[in-house]
Design an enzyme around this catalytic site. Structure first.
Site, PDB file in Angstrom:
ATOM      1  N   LYS A 229       0.819  -1.211   0.000  1.00 32.38           N
ATOM      2  CA  LYS A 229       0.000   0.000   0.000  1.00 32.38           C
ATOM      3  C   LYS A 229       0.858   1.268   0.000  1.00 32.38           C
ATOM      4  O   LYS A 229       2.062   1.253   0.256  1.00 32.38           O
ATOM      5  CB  LYS A 229      -0.968  -0.012   1.184  1.00 32.38           C
ATOM      6  N   ARG A 263      -3.953  -9.872   4.581  1.00 28.74           N
ATOM      7  CA  ARG A 263      -4.482  -9.773   3.210  1.00 28.74           C
ATOM      8  C   ARG A 263      -3.324  -9.334   2.320  1.00 28.74           C
ATOM      9  O   ARG A 263      -2.825  -8.209   2.449  1.00 28.74           O
ATOM     10  CB  ARG A 263      -5.635  -8.772   3.160  1.00 28.74           C
TER      11      ARG A 263
END
Length: 289
Positions: A229, A263
């Protein structure tokens, strides 16, 4: 730290009782042309099956399938297009790998319904019930396993950042009444996610990670969605393609802070991270789980 609710790390998924007291891996499959990491994108059933096979072999228990990019500036996708993208993939993976657990990454009830009918098992909602009408009614009435993620506002507002005074306390206090509502209505199979990258500035994400253990108060397994991210590659001045090492570092911290699910885009590396952190735990590492 005592939970505010009766704590259960066991959730029924795809006819199985899954114990999340030992961390599990969720692999990411994006059926989109514009998700922020190119390596997560697939554009056909065959490509999705190949990617699914690789992730399952590497140790993914759950596959998270999404048909609507949530990166900043992503073009809107209609519910019909989202359904058309994800349902053939869900159906094919469910048929080929009946034991795998499939999560549908959407904020729309109509998309979740269609994907669940096609073979998915979890509704992974970045909207925490606020981006579409009737989310909580639907999951409670049908006891659909649900990931409650923190964000603020409707979908088009998801990358606007509130003026937090204490991001950890405010995110926790935002999720708390939603957990209370769901539990009071008899809802069982709940996972919580502080929503890294959604309605957060870069430093907010690091504050949440540093205090991730606080979310154990909610009495449900914690999902950490950190992989590749912006909080990693923007901080390091690199690209998402170069952010595997940083992802592994933050996954290690998340596990130390009690994350139940990672995740990830890179399943093999996440599996190795869990193995080594558990090995440290067996040999005296404190502050784990």
């Amino acid at each position: 730290m005592d939970a505010l609710f009766s704590t259960s790390q066991t959730i029924r998924l795809n006819g199985q009782l899954i114990d999340f007291s030992a961390p599990k891996i969720m692999g990411i499959l994006n059926i989109t042309p514009d998700s922020f990491f190119e390596g997560s994108r697939v554009s056909s059933v065959d490509a999705a099956l190949e990617q699914a096979s690789s992730m399952i072999a590497a140790g993914a228990l759950i596959l998270d399938i999404g048909g609507h990019s949530t990166r900043p500036g992503a073009a809107p996708v209609s519910p019909e297009e989202e359904i058309a993208r994800v349902c053939p993939i869900v159906s094919a993976i469910s048929a080929a790998y009946p034991a795998v657990i499939i999560s549908i990454d959407t904020y729309r009830v109509a998309v979740a319904k269609a994907a669940l009918a096609a073979g998915a098992h979890i509704f992974n909602d970045i909207g925490a019930g606020q981006m579409d009408e009737g989310v909580f009614d639907y999951i409670v009435e049908n006891q659909v396993p649900y990931i409650l993620s923190h964000s603020v506002g409707r979908f088009e507002q998801v990358h606007e950042v509130p003026d937090y005074q204490n991001v950890v306390a405010e995110v926790l206090h935002n999720l708390l009444p939603k957990v209370q509502e769901l539990r009071s209505r008899g809802f069982k199979d709940l996972i919580v996610d502080p929503g890294f990258g959604f309605s957060k500035a870069l430093d907010h994400n690091y504050s949440l990670l540093a205090h991730l253990r606080s979310f154990k108060l909610l009495g449900a397994p914690i999902l950490a969605g950190l992989s590749r991210k912006t909080m990693i590659w923007k901080e390091l001045g690199i690209s998402a393609d170069e952010a595997l090492n940083g992802s592994t570092v933050l996954h290690t911290i998340a596990l130390q802070q009690g994350a139940s699910i990672l995740r990830v885009h890179d399943v093999k590396q996440a599996k190795e991270t869990i193995h080594l952190v558990q090995k440290l735990q067996q040999n005296g590492l404190s502050h784990l789980l």
